[in-house]
Design a protein around this motif. Structure first.
Motif, PDB file in Angstrom:
ATOM      1  N   ALA A 162       0.831  -1.195   0.000  1.00  0.00           N
ATOM      2  CA  ALA A 162       0.000   0.000   0.000  1.00  0.00           C
ATOM      3  C   ALA A 162       0.870   1.251   0.000  1.00  0.00           C
ATOM      4  CB  ALA A 162      -0.909  -0.012   1.217  1.00  0.00           C
ATOM      5  N   THR A 163       0.392   2.282  -0.679  1.00  0.00           N
ATOM      6  CA  THR A 163       1.123   3.541  -0.748  1.00  0.00           C
ATOM      7  C   THR A 163       1.044   4.270   0.594  1.00  0.00           C
ATOM      8  OG1 THR A 163      -0.786   4.855  -1.460  1.00  0.00           O
ATOM      9  CG2 THR A 163       0.538   3.771  -3.200  1.00  0.00           C
ATOM     10  N   ALA A 164       1.948   5.213   0.779  1.00  0.00           N
ATOM     11  CA  ALA A 164       1.955   6.004   2.007  1.00  0.00           C
ATOM     12  C   ALA A 164       0.645   6.771   2.158  1.00  0.00           C
ATOM     13  CB  ALA A 164       3.141   6.963   2.002  1.00  0.00           C
ATOM     14  N   ARG A 165       0.108   7.302   1.066  1.00  0.00           N
ATOM     15  CA  ARG A 165      -1.159   8.041   1.119  1.00  0.00           C
ATOM     16  C   ARG A 165      -2.310   7.111   1.510  1.00  0.00           C
ATOM     17  NH1 ARG A 165      -3.959  12.642   2.164  1.00  0.00           N
ATOM     18  NH2 ARG A 165      -5.713  12.885   0.760  1.00  0.00           N
TER      19      ARG A 165
ATOM     20  N   ALA B 209      -6.468   7.338   9.269  1.00  0.00           N
ATOM     21  CA  ALA B 209      -7.393   8.418   9.618  1.00  0.00           C
ATOM     22  C   ALA B 209      -8.827   7.899   9.671  1.00  0.00           C
ATOM     23  CB  ALA B 209      -7.275   9.555   8.609  1.00  0.00           C
ATOM     24  N   ALA B 210      -9.197   7.047   8.728  1.00  0.00           N
ATOM     25  CA  ALA B 210     -10.540   6.459   8.726  1.00  0.00           C
ATOM     26  C   ALA B 210     -10.737   5.608   9.978  1.00  0.00           C
ATOM     27  CB  ALA B 210     -10.757   5.625   7.467  1.00  0.00           C
ATOM     28  N   ALA B 211      -9.734   4.831  10.333  1.00  0.00           N
ATOM     29  CA  ALA B 211      -9.815   3.986  11.524  1.00  0.00           C
ATOM     30  C   ALA B 211      -9.955   4.838  12.787  1.00  0.00           C
ATOM     31  CB  ALA B 211      -8.588   3.084  11.613  1.00  0.00           C
TER      32      ALA B 211
ATOM     33  N   THR C 202      -7.605  -1.520  -5.246  1.00  0.00           N
ATOM     34  CA  THR C 202      -7.483  -0.774  -4.001  1.00  0.00           C
ATOM     35  C   THR C 202      -6.276  -1.284  -3.218  1.00  0.00           C
ATOM     36  OG1 THR C 202      -8.740   0.123  -2.128  1.00  0.00           O
ATOM     37  CG2 THR C 202      -8.959  -2.235  -2.545  1.00  0.00           C
ATOM     38  N   ASP C 203      -5.839  -0.489  -2.255  1.00  0.00           N
ATOM     39  CA  ASP C 203      -4.687  -0.855  -1.434  1.00  0.00           C
ATOM     40  C   ASP C 203      -5.075  -1.394  -0.055  1.00  0.00           C
ATOM     41  OD1 ASP C 203      -2.877  -0.105  -3.373  1.00  0.00           O
ATOM     42  OD2 ASP C 203      -2.335   1.793  -2.418  1.00  0.00           O
TER      43      ASP C 203
ATOM     44  N   SER D   4     -11.553  16.295   5.223  1.00  0.00           N
ATOM     45  CA  SER D   4     -10.611  17.304   5.726  1.00  0.00           C
ATOM     46  C   SER D   4      -9.195  17.057   5.216  1.00  0.00           C
ATOM     47  CB  SER D   4     -10.627  17.329   7.259  1.00  0.00           C
ATOM     48  OG  SER D   4      -9.936  16.217   7.798  1.00  0.00           O
ATOM     49  N   MET D   5      -8.955  15.849   4.704  1.00  0.00           N
ATOM     50  CA  MET D   5      -7.651  15.496   4.147  1.00  0.00           C
ATOM     51  C   MET D   5      -7.656  15.564   2.622  1.00  0.00           C
ATOM     52  SD  MET D   5      -6.903  12.228   6.612  1.00  0.00           S
ATOM     53  CE  MET D   5      -5.239  11.932   6.018  1.00  0.00           C
ATOM     54  N   GLY D   6      -8.743  16.092   2.070  1.00  0.00           N
ATOM     55  CA  GLY D   6      -8.829  16.252   0.625  1.00  0.00           C
ATOM     56  C   GLY D   6      -9.305  15.027  -0.133  1.00  0.00           C
TER      57      GLY D   6
END
Length: 137
Positions: A3-6, A13-15, A38-39, A65-67
């Motif tokens: 998985a990517t860093a993003r 953040a979702a968790a 998906t990652d 809020s994180m775009g």
């Protein structure tokens, strides 16, 4: 490929947002080796349709809020199993009964568990050391 860093940032953040709404059994799985679409899957449980909606609202607010905005939302009306698809991260919020029945953890048991902040894992249905619980591990 991992998985990517993003993706990991959004998943954590979702968790955290789900845990803030007292979601149970919060878990993130790196599915990037198994799926090309998906990652990370983030899994969370609510005890009622009202709690599932509150968890979903919190996740959407935090990721907005994180775009990030979901490209697809499913199941919000019934709120038994809500899927929020952010392309690189897919959030599944299920009522606890459905979570046990469908046991996504068991289906994806070969995928690595994403380390989540202690604020998510402490007392949220996970065992010491970050192992998965009896929901299908």
């Amino acid at each position: 490929m991992t998985a990517t860093a993003r993706s990991l940032e959004l998943a954590r953040a979702a968790a955290e947002a789900a845990a803030d709404r007292l979601a149970g059994e919060v878990l993130a799985l790196d599915v990037s080796e198994q799926l090309v679409i998906t990652d990370v899957f983030v899994l969370a449980s609510g005890d009622s349709d009202r709690q599932v909606r509150a968890i979903v609202d919190a996740v959407e607010e935090r990721l907005r809020s994180m775009g990030a905005a979901p490209v697809r939302r499913e199941g919000v009306t019934e709120a038994r199993w809500v899927l929020l698809d952010y392309a690189d991260v897919v959030v599944h919020v299920q009522q606890a009964e459905d979570r046990r029945y469908y046991a996504l953890e068991r289906l994806w048991k070969d995928c690595p568990v994403v380390e989540l902040p202690e604020s998510v894992t402490a007392g949220a249905g996970r065992t010491e050391g970050g192992d998965r619980t009896d929901l299908g591990a």
